[in-house]
Design a protein around this motif. Structure first.
Motif, short mmCIF file in Angstrom:
data_model
loop_
_atom_site.label_atom_id
_atom_site.label_comp_id
_atom_site.label_asym_id
_atom_site.label_seq_id
_atom_site.Cartn_x
_atom_site.Cartn_y
_atom_site.Cartn_z
N ARG A 114 0.79 -1.36 -0.09
CA ARG A 114 0.05 0.24 -0.12
C ARG A 114 0.87 1.28 -0.12
O ARG A 114 0.37 2.37 -0.33
N LEU A 115 2.09 1.46 0.23
CA LEU A 115 2.81 2.08 0.04
C LEU A 115 3.11 2.99 -1.32
O LEU A 115 3.49 3.90 -1.40
N ILE A 116 2.41 1.96 -2.31
CA ILE A 116 2.54 2.66 -3.51
C ILE A 116 1.79 3.86 -3.72
O ILE A 116 1.95 4.72 -4.58
N LEU A 117 0.99 4.09 -2.62
CA LEU A 117 -0.04 5.45 -2.60
C LEU A 117 0.94 6.69 -2.68
O LEU A 117 0.78 7.82 -3.16
N LEU A 118 2.13 6.67 -2.29
CA LEU A 118 3.14 7.77 -2.35
C LEU A 118 3.91 7.88 -3.48
O LEU A 118 4.65 8.70 -3.66
N GLU A 119 3.64 7.04 -4.24
CA GLU A 119 4.24 7.00 -5.80
C GLU A 119 3.94 8.42 -6.43
O GLU A 119 4.62 8.98 -7.32
N GLY A 120 2.77 9.02 -6.20
CA GLY A 120 2.27 10.24 -6.67
C GLY A 120 3.11 11.44 -6.44
O GLY A 120 3.17 12.43 -7.19
N VAL A 121 3.88 11.38 -5.20
CA VAL A 121 5.15 12.33 -5.05
C VAL A 121 6.05 12.53 -6.25
O VAL A 121 6.54 13.87 -6.29
N LYS A 122 6.15 11.49 -7.17
CA LYS A 122 6.96 11.74 -8.10
C LYS A 122 6.81 12.96 -8.87
O LYS A 122 7.54 13.48 -9.68
N GLU A 123 5.43 13.14 -9.06
CA GLU A 123 5.00 14.33 -9.84
C GLU A 123 5.62 15.60 -9.23
O GLU A 123 5.52 16.58 -10.02
N PHE A 124 6.00 15.65 -8.05
CA PHE A 124 6.65 16.84 -7.45
C PHE A 124 7.93 16.71 -7.02
O PHE A 124 8.36 16.44 -5.69
N PRO A 125 8.89 16.88 -7.84
CA PRO A 125 10.27 16.31 -7.78
C PRO A 125 11.02 17.14 -6.39
O PRO A 125 11.66 16.30 -5.74
N VAL A 126 10.50 18.16 -6.08
CA VAL A 126 11.09 19.04 -4.86
C VAL A 126 10.60 18.04 -3.77
O VAL A 126 11.24 18.43 -2.64
N ARG A 127 9.26 17.30 -3.52
CA ARG A 127 8.94 16.80 -2.75
C ARG A 127 9.23 15.28 -2.47
O ARG A 127 9.21 14.67 -1.33
N VAL A 128 10.06 14.68 -3.41
CA VAL A 128 10.55 13.56 -3.28
C VAL A 128 11.37 13.38 -2.03
O VAL A 128 11.43 12.25 -1.10
N LYS A 129 12.46 14.36 -1.72
CA LYS A 129 13.17 14.22 -0.42
C LYS A 129 12.35 14.13 0.70
O LYS A 129 12.81 13.47 1.58
N CYS A 130 11.16 14.71 0.78
CA CYS A 130 10.35 14.71 2.21
C CYS A 130 10.02 13.27 2.27
O CYS A 130 9.98 13.03 3.23
N ALA A 131 9.25 12.76 1.06
CA ALA A 131 8.91 11.36 1.35
C ALA A 131 9.89 10.49 1.48
O ALA A 131 9.81 9.42 2.10
N THR A 132 11.43 10.64 1.11
CA THR A 132 12.46 9.58 1.34
C THR A 132 13.09 9.72 2.58
O THR A 132 13.98 8.97 2.80
N LEU A 133 13.09 11.11 3.10
CA LEU A 133 13.96 11.40 4.10
C LEU A 133 13.97 10.28 5.32
O LEU A 133 14.88 9.77 5.82
N ILE A 134 12.74 9.60 5.70
CA ILE A 134 12.69 8.87 6.68
C ILE A 134 13.14 7.45 6.24
O ILE A 134 13.62 6.70 6.99
#
Length: 150
Positions: A114-134
Motif C-alpha cells: 500500500r506504500l505505492i500510494l506515495l508514488e504520486g509524490v514523483k509528480e513533484f520532484p522537490v517533494r521526493v526528498k520529503c517522502a524519502t527522508l525517513i
C-alpha cells in the motif's frame, strides 16, 4: 492519476499527518538514526528495537516536518513493524526505487504494497526528498551497530 486515486492519496496523507502512527520515542532502542533535510526543515529521529532473531519488534519516530514527510514516516513504521531486518531493508530499497527511478520493476511495486500510494509524490520532484527522508534514516538505523547511541 485518476481523481478517485488522487482523493484516496490525499486522504491517506492527511490522516497520517494528523494522526501519525508509532509517533513516539522508544526507551532503549537497539538502533537509532536522525534524518534532517536542511532545505525544507524536515527533522526526524527514528528508533528501532530489533529482537535477537533480527525482527523489528518495535519502531517509533519523533520530530517535525511537512505532511508528506510525516505521513511517509507513519506509513513506513506501520508497514515494517514486525518484519525481519532483511525484509525491511528490501522494502526500503524498493520504496526508494519507486520514488526515484523512471522505470520501476513490478517486483518493487508489489513489495511495497500500500506504500505505492506515495508514488504520486514523483509528480513533484522537490517533494521526493520529503517522502524519502525517513527511508534514508531507516537505512542508517538498520546499519547502526552502536546500540541506539548516536
Amino acid at each position: 492519476p485518476e481523481p478517485r486515486l488522487e482523493k484516496l492519496y490525499q486522504d491517506v496523507i492527511l490522516d497520517h499527518n494528523r494522526n501519525p502512527r508509532n509517533y513516539k520515542v522508544l526507551e532503549n532502542p537497539t538502533q537509532y538514526s536522525h534524518g534532517v533535510n536542511p532545505l525544507c526543515g524536515d527533522d526526524y529521529h527514528l528508533y528501532l528495537k530489533v529482537d535477537g532473531q533480527g525482527k523489528i519488534e518495535d519502531i517509533g519516530f519523533q520530530g517535525s516536518g511537512c505532511a508528506i514527510s510525516k505521513s511517509s514516516a507513519s506509513l513506513m513504521t506501520q508497514f515494517i513493524k514486525g518484519k525481519p531486518v532483511e525484509e525491511a531493508e528490501k522494502i526500503k530499497k524498493y520504496f526508494l526505487e519507486v520514488l526515484t527511478k523512471e522505470t520501476v520493476s513490478q517486483e518493487a511495486k508489489e513489495s511495497i504494497g500500500r506504500l505505492i500510494l506515495l508514488e504520486g509524490v514523483k509528480e513533484f520532484p522537490v517533494r521526493v526528498k520529503c517522502a524519502t527522508l525517513i527511508w534514508h534514516a531507516l537505512g542508517d538505523a538498520l546499519n547502526d551497530t552502536k546500540g541506539g547511541k548516536s
